[in-house]
Design a protein around this motif. Structure first.
Motif, mmCIF file in Angstrom:
data_model
loop_
_atom_site.group_PDB
_atom_site.id
_atom_site.type_symbol
_atom_site.label_atom_id
_atom_site.label_comp_id
_atom_site.label_asym_id
_atom_site.label_seq_id
_atom_site.Cartn_x
_atom_site.Cartn_y
_atom_site.Cartn_z
ATOM 1 N N THR A 27 22.110 36.097 28.297
ATOM 2 C CA THR A 27 21.920 36.420 29.596
ATOM 3 C C THR A 27 23.733 36.046 29.630
ATOM 4 O O THR A 27 24.284 36.409 30.610
ATOM 5 N N GLU A 28 24.033 35.030 29.440
ATOM 6 C CA GLU A 28 25.212 34.210 29.338
ATOM 7 C C GLU A 28 26.109 35.647 29.195
ATOM 8 O O GLU A 28 27.056 35.134 29.514
ATOM 9 N N LEU A 29 25.913 35.673 27.715
ATOM 10 C CA LEU A 29 27.187 36.642 26.883
ATOM 11 C C LEU A 29 27.185 37.920 27.920
ATOM 12 O O LEU A 29 27.698 38.621 28.093
ATOM 13 N N THR A 30 25.519 38.672 28.326
ATOM 14 C CA THR A 30 25.964 39.760 29.110
ATOM 15 C C THR A 30 27.436 39.325 30.716
ATOM 16 O O THR A 30 27.471 40.669 30.879
ATOM 17 N N ALA A 31 26.460 38.479 30.896
ATOM 18 C CA ALA A 31 26.490 38.259 32.613
ATOM 19 C C ALA A 31 28.802 38.014 32.824
ATOM 20 O O ALA A 31 29.376 38.935 33.306
ATOM 21 N N THR A 32 29.107 37.056 31.089
ATOM 22 C CA THR A 32 29.913 36.434 31.092
ATOM 23 C C THR A 32 31.215 37.827 30.590
ATOM 24 O O THR A 32 32.426 38.093 31.071
ATOM 25 N N TRP A 79 32.127 35.079 20.607
ATOM 26 C CA TRP A 79 31.189 36.360 20.749
ATOM 27 C C TRP A 79 30.580 36.744 21.744
ATOM 28 O O TRP A 79 31.661 37.032 23.229
ATOM 29 N N ARG A 80 30.046 38.287 21.706
ATOM 30 C CA ARG A 80 30.120 38.605 22.631
ATOM 31 C C ARG A 80 28.469 39.891 22.630
ATOM 32 O O ARG A 80 27.833 39.492 21.538
ATOM 33 N N SER A 81 27.589 39.896 23.933
ATOM 34 C CA SER A 81 26.212 40.798 23.183
ATOM 35 C C SER A 81 26.894 42.182 22.293
ATOM 36 O O SER A 81 27.806 42.642 22.819
ATOM 37 N N ALA A 82 25.507 42.493 21.750
ATOM 38 C CA ALA A 82 25.680 43.662 20.856
ATOM 39 C C ALA A 82 25.690 44.529 21.963
ATOM 40 O O ALA A 82 26.323 46.078 21.354
ATOM 41 N N SER A 83 24.883 44.234 23.429
ATOM 42 C CA SER A 83 24.842 45.350 23.986
ATOM 43 C C SER A 83 25.483 44.668 25.843
ATOM 44 O O SER A 83 24.434 44.048 26.309
ATOM 45 N N ASP A 84 26.542 45.183 26.271
ATOM 46 C CA ASP A 84 26.996 44.998 27.860
ATOM 47 C C ASP A 84 25.905 45.365 28.306
ATOM 48 O O ASP A 84 25.594 44.396 29.897
ATOM 49 N N ASP A 85 24.352 45.965 27.631
ATOM 50 C CA ASP A 85 23.895 45.823 29.686
ATOM 51 C C ASP A 85 22.112 45.403 28.691
ATOM 52 O O ASP A 85 21.263 45.441 29.603
ATOM 53 N N GLY A 86 22.950 44.330 27.843
ATOM 54 C CA GLY A 86 21.335 43.353 27.137
ATOM 55 C C GLY A 86 20.590 44.320 26.619
ATOM 56 O O GLY A 86 21.016 44.752 25.729
ATOM 57 N N GLY A 168 33.331 38.558 33.605
ATOM 58 C CA GLY A 168 34.561 37.778 32.639
ATOM 59 C C GLY A 168 34.158 36.527 33.683
ATOM 60 O O GLY A 168 33.091 35.950 34.055
ATOM 61 N N GLY A 169 35.319 35.884 33.452
ATOM 62 C CA GLY A 169 35.173 34.327 33.346
ATOM 63 C C GLY A 169 35.742 33.762 34.223
ATOM 64 O O GLY A 169 36.447 32.375 34.115
ATOM 65 N N ALA A 170 35.625 34.315 35.493
ATOM 66 C CA ALA A 170 36.084 34.201 37.027
ATOM 67 C C ALA A 170 35.900 32.654 36.832
ATOM 68 O O ALA A 170 34.717 31.991 37.682
ATOM 69 N N ASP A 171 36.743 31.781 37.085
ATOM 70 C CA ASP A 171 36.299 29.866 37.850
ATOM 71 C C ASP A 171 35.437 30.002 39.521
ATOM 72 O O ASP A 171 34.757 28.995 39.007
ATOM 73 N N ASP A 172 35.472 30.825 39.895
ATOM 74 C CA ASP A 172 35.387 30.755 40.754
ATOM 75 C C ASP A 172 33.346 31.611 41.469
ATOM 76 O O ASP A 172 32.456 31.817 42.116
ATOM 77 N N ARG A 173 33.132 32.296 40.042
ATOM 78 C CA ARG A 173 31.697 32.557 40.105
ATOM 79 C C ARG A 173 30.562 31.843 39.179
ATOM 80 O O ARG A 173 30.814 30.886 38.175
ATOM 81 N N ARG A 174 29.561 32.690 39.907
ATOM 82 C CA ARG A 174 28.798 31.210 39.043
ATOM 83 C C ARG A 174 27.811 32.438 38.602
ATOM 84 O O ARG A 174 27.840 33.755 38.317
ATOM 85 N N THR A 175 27.262 32.359 37.279
ATOM 86 C CA THR A 175 25.708 33.373 36.649
ATOM 87 C C THR A 175 24.706 33.350 37.575
ATOM 88 O O THR A 175 23.777 32.014 37.333
ATOM 89 N N TYR A 176 24.630 34.731 38.250
ATOM 90 C CA TYR A 176 23.046 34.653 38.941
ATOM 91 C C TYR A 176 22.368 35.224 38.571
ATOM 92 O O TYR A 176 22.223 36.009 37.384
#
Length: 194
Positions: A27-32, A79-86, A168-176
């Motif tokens: 989930t985190e890799l897909t979001a970030t 590392w990244r998710s093998a699929s951008d959409d999970g 992306g890893g923007a500091d002002d964002r959280r994973t919702y």
């Protein structure tokens, strides 16, 4: 834009993602987007060596891959998710495989527990933070099966667009977490309509 999520048909892969921590990593890799094991460990509050182990397990099943283009140098492992959409789990296909019914039963149990945890969290006053949004929406819509499929696809497309836009890893964002269920009303007295 059509979804490019990875479809899971193999009970062994299902077991790998049924693990709650591995599911959270995906989930985190897909979001970030691409992340180092140490960054993932810090984001999820885990030791880096434990994170590395779980990333290797996910890589073994092709669910995560290295992202050398995001590395600082040749020694840096990103590392990244093998699929951008999970991933998309096809339980009916998995159940046809040897060991598939047992794997699907475990997966269903874990996902049901997760669903309860998500609902409990959204109503937990102790977790209220003025800098975040928590919302629950419940709507009733009369649909045919085809219309329900169309609605689900439209909602998926909206979420996919937002995921791509904010990855992306923007500091002002959280994973919702966007958690949705579309099904016939559970109390529908006519089994022919479910």
């Amino acid at each position: 834009m059509p979804s490019t999520n990875r479809q899971v048909h193999d009970p062994k892969i299902l077991r790998a993602i049924a693990h709650p921590l591995r599911n959270r990593i995906l989930t985190e890799l897909t979001a970030t987007g691409p992340m180092r094991a140490a960054d993932l460990a810090a984001a999820l509050g885990l030791p880096a060596n434990q994170m590395s182990f779980h990333l290797r397990q996910l890589a073994k099943y092709g669910l995560v891959v290295e992202a050398p283009e995001a590395a600082r140098d040749r020694r840096d492992r990103v590392w990244r998710s093998a699929s951008d959409d999970g991933v998309r789990v096809e339980l009916s296909e998995i159940e046809k495989s040897p060991g598939g019914r047992a794997a699907a039963a475990v997966f269903r149990r874990h996902r049901a527990e997760w669903g309860h945890a998500v609902v409990d969290a959204v109503f937990d006053d102790a977790r209220r933070d003025p800098d975040t949004l928590r919302t629950v929406t419940e709507s009733a819509v009369r649909l045919t099966k085809e219309e329900a499929s169309e609605l689900a696809a439209e909602l998926d497309a909206v979420v996919d667009r937002w995921a791509a836009r904010t990855r992306g890893g923007a500091d002002d964002r959280r994973t919702y977490l966007w958690f949705s269920v579309l099904q016939p009303h559970p109390e529908d007295p006519d089994p022919r309509r479910t």
